[in-house]
Design a protein around this motif. Structure first.
Motif, mmCIF file in Angstrom:
data_model
loop_
_atom_site.group_PDB
_atom_site.id
_atom_site.type_symbol
_atom_site.label_atom_id
_atom_site.label_comp_id
_atom_site.label_asym_id
_atom_site.label_seq_id
_atom_site.Cartn_x
_atom_site.Cartn_y
_atom_site.Cartn_z
ATOM 1 N N VAL A 1 18.393 91.240 -61.326
ATOM 2 C CA VAL A 1 18.449 89.825 -61.700
ATOM 3 C C VAL A 1 19.880 89.447 -62.073
ATOM 4 C CG1 VAL A 1 17.731 88.163 -63.466
ATOM 5 C CG2 VAL A 1 16.031 89.618 -62.375
ATOM 6 N N ARG A 2 20.554 90.313 -62.819
ATOM 7 C CA ARG A 2 21.953 90.039 -63.191
ATOM 8 C C ARG A 2 22.840 89.964 -61.949
ATOM 9 N NH1 ARG A 2 20.643 93.470 -67.361
ATOM 10 N NH2 ARG A 2 21.561 95.271 -66.335
ATOM 11 N N LYS A 3 22.630 90.878 -60.994
ATOM 12 C CA LYS A 3 23.420 90.867 -59.761
ATOM 13 C C LYS A 3 23.185 89.574 -58.987
ATOM 14 C CE LYS A 3 23.188 95.840 -59.059
ATOM 15 N NZ LYS A 3 22.564 96.890 -58.250
ATOM 16 N N ALA A 4 21.927 89.181 -58.863
ATOM 17 C CA ALA A 4 21.610 87.950 -58.133
ATOM 18 C C ALA A 4 22.241 86.741 -58.804
ATOM 19 C CB ALA A 4 20.096 87.773 -58.035
ATOM 20 N N ARG A 5 22.212 86.716 -60.128
ATOM 21 C CA ARG A 5 22.820 85.614 -60.879
ATOM 22 C C ARG A 5 24.326 85.560 -60.630
ATOM 23 N NH1 ARG A 5 20.494 86.326 -66.434
ATOM 24 N NH2 ARG A 5 18.491 85.639 -65.704
ATOM 25 N N MET A 6 24.981 86.730 -60.647
ATOM 26 C CA MET A 6 26.426 86.794 -60.417
ATOM 27 C C MET A 6 26.759 86.316 -59.007
ATOM 28 S SD MET A 6 29.273 87.520 -61.700
ATOM 29 C CE MET A 6 30.939 88.008 -61.317
ATOM 30 N N ASN A 7 25.965 86.737 -58.027
ATOM 31 C CA ASN A 7 26.202 86.296 -56.650
ATOM 32 C C ASN A 7 26.001 84.786 -56.514
ATOM 33 O OD1 ASN A 7 26.789 88.881 -55.816
ATOM 34 N ND2 ASN A 7 24.742 89.282 -55.033
ATOM 35 N N LEU A 8 24.982 84.254 -57.164
ATOM 36 C CA LEU A 8 24.728 82.813 -57.111
ATOM 37 C C LEU A 8 25.884 82.038 -57.736
ATOM 38 C CD1 LEU A 8 22.839 80.466 -56.440
ATOM 39 C CD2 LEU A 8 21.786 80.789 -58.679
ATOM 40 N N ILE A 9 26.372 82.515 -58.871
ATOM 41 C CA ILE A 9 27.506 81.846 -59.533
ATOM 42 C C ILE A 9 28.724 81.870 -58.620
ATOM 43 C CG2 ILE A 9 29.151 82.061 -61.444
ATOM 44 C CD1 ILE A 9 26.732 82.947 -63.183
ATOM 45 N N SER A 10 28.982 83.008 -57.979
ATOM 46 C CA SER A 10 30.130 83.114 -57.066
ATOM 47 C C SER A 10 30.000 82.135 -55.906
ATOM 48 C CB SER A 10 30.250 84.543 -56.537
ATOM 49 O OG SER A 10 30.510 85.441 -57.581
ATOM 50 N N ILE A 11 28.813 82.020 -55.351
ATOM 51 C CA ILE A 11 28.600 81.098 -54.230
ATOM 52 C C ILE A 11 28.779 79.649 -54.680
ATOM 53 C CG2 ILE A 11 26.829 80.219 -52.649
ATOM 54 C CD1 ILE A 11 25.868 83.172 -52.428
ATOM 55 N N ILE A 12 28.317 79.338 -55.876
ATOM 56 C CA ILE A 12 28.496 77.979 -56.415
ATOM 57 C C ILE A 12 29.976 77.681 -56.599
ATOM 58 C CG2 ILE A 12 28.146 76.538 -58.468
ATOM 59 C CD1 ILE A 12 25.327 77.834 -58.671
ATOM 60 N N LEU A 13 30.733 78.650 -57.122
ATOM 61 C CA LEU A 13 32.178 78.445 -57.304
ATOM 62 C C LEU A 13 32.869 78.221 -55.964
ATOM 63 C CD1 LEU A 13 32.924 81.141 -60.041
ATOM 64 C CD2 LEU A 13 32.929 78.655 -60.334
ATOM 65 N N LEU A 14 32.506 79.005 -54.953
ATOM 66 C CA LEU A 14 33.088 78.815 -53.618
ATOM 67 C C LEU A 14 32.754 77.431 -53.061
ATOM 68 C CD1 LEU A 14 32.328 82.306 -52.041
ATOM 69 C CD2 LEU A 14 34.592 81.380 -52.565
ATOM 70 N N THR A 15 31.527 76.993 -53.278
ATOM 71 C CA THR A 15 31.100 75.682 -52.791
ATOM 72 C C THR A 15 31.877 74.563 -53.483
ATOM 73 O OG1 THR A 15 28.899 76.578 -52.352
ATOM 74 C CG2 THR A 15 29.101 74.175 -52.472
ATOM 75 N N ILE A 16 32.045 74.675 -54.781
ATOM 76 C CA ILE A 16 32.794 73.649 -55.516
ATOM 77 C C ILE A 16 34.238 73.604 -55.019
ATOM 78 C CG2 ILE A 16 33.712 72.994 -57.778
ATOM 79 C CD1 ILE A 16 31.082 74.054 -58.989
ATOM 80 N N GLY A 17 34.821 74.795 -54.780
ATOM 81 C CA GLY A 17 36.186 74.832 -54.235
ATOM 82 C C GLY A 17 36.284 74.133 -52.901
ATOM 83 N N ALA A 18 35.333 74.398 -52.020
ATOM 84 C CA ALA A 18 35.326 73.759 -50.703
ATOM 85 C C ALA A 18 35.146 72.245 -50.835
ATOM 86 C CB ALA A 18 34.217 74.358 -49.838
ATOM 87 N N ILE A 19 34.304 71.826 -51.767
ATOM 88 C CA ILE A 19 34.096 70.389 -51.995
ATOM 89 C C ILE A 19 35.386 69.721 -52.466
ATOM 90 C CG2 ILE A 19 32.922 68.721 -53.501
ATOM 91 C CD1 ILE A 19 30.420 70.523 -53.235
ATOM 92 N N CYS A 20 36.159 70.416 -53.303
ATOM 93 C CA CYS A 20 37.444 69.855 -53.764
ATOM 94 C C CYS A 20 38.375 69.597 -52.581
ATOM 95 C CB CYS A 20 38.118 70.802 -54.761
ATOM 96 S SG CYS A 20 37.345 70.832 -56.384
ATOM 97 N N PHE A 21 38.483 70.568 -51.666
ATOM 98 C CA PHE A 21 39.344 70.381 -50.493
ATOM 99 C C PHE A 21 38.815 69.272 -49.578
ATOM 100 C CE2 PHE A 21 40.612 74.758 -51.617
ATOM 101 C CZ PHE A 21 41.981 74.545 -51.715
ATOM 102 N N LEU A 22 37.516 69.214 -49.416
ATOM 103 C CA LEU A 22 36.917 68.173 -48.591
ATOM 104 C C LEU A 22 37.154 66.796 -49.206
ATOM 105 C CD1 LEU A 22 35.178 67.471 -46.128
ATOM 106 C CD2 LEU A 22 33.170 67.746 -47.574
ATOM 107 N N ALA A 23 36.993 66.696 -50.520
ATOM 108 C CA ALA A 23 37.215 65.414 -51.200
ATOM 109 C C ALA A 23 38.668 64.975 -51.053
ATOM 110 C CB ALA A 23 36.842 65.532 -52.672
#
Length: 147
Positions: A79-101
């Motif tokens: 569960v901890r690993k899945a949470r860490m992976n989800l957080i990492s994916i969210i951070l990558l998505t937010i970064g991509a959204i910043c460049f797109l914006a």
């Protein structure tokens, strides 16, 4: 005592059949049978429900069985690993959204000759991307080290 023997002991002490215990826990009789024969183990939520149903502490229910304790520790780790992976994916998505914006908003020069652009989105985007990549690299390194 293994977990299967624990469940069988609880059931027989309560003078319950497998079918009656299954109804109490909202599972099938086959599930109870597979627990008692150590073919499968219940998940953590079901272990808590069993303990509450029979007024047992979790210690009484599981600590006598290393297999069950190890399964619970492993489940928590996954569960901890899945949470860490989800957080990492969210951070990558937010970064991509910043460049797109930044690309969509663009820049303009107003009538006074002032440049108006959301310059702050670039470093923020890099920060989020870097954080996400570091999180995924840490997860990958942990996976490689465990092997």
């Amino acid at each position: 005592m293994d977990f299967g023997a624990q469940i069988k002991k609880i059931r027989t002490n309560g003078k319950l059949t497998q079918e009656q215990l299954a109804q109490k826990l909202n599972v099938s009789r086959q599930t109870i049978s597979s627990w008692e024969n150590n073919r499968n183990l219940p998940d953590l939520q079901m272990v808590v429900q069993i303990a509450q149903t029979f007024n047992l502490s979790l210690d009484q229910l599981i600590l006598g069985d290393d297999t069950m304790t190890n399964k619970l520790v492993k489940d928590g780790s996954e569960v901890r690993k899945a949470r860490m992976n989800l957080i990492s994916i969210i951070l990558l998505t937010i970064g991509a959204i910043c460049f797109l914006a930044k690309a969509l908003i663009g820049s303009e020069v107003d009538s006074n000759g002032m440049l108006n652009e959301p310059f702050f989105l670039i470093p923020i985007g890099y920060l989020f991307l870097l954080s996400g990549v570091i999180g995924l690299l840490i997860a990958l390194a942990k996976k490689i080290i465990k092997k």
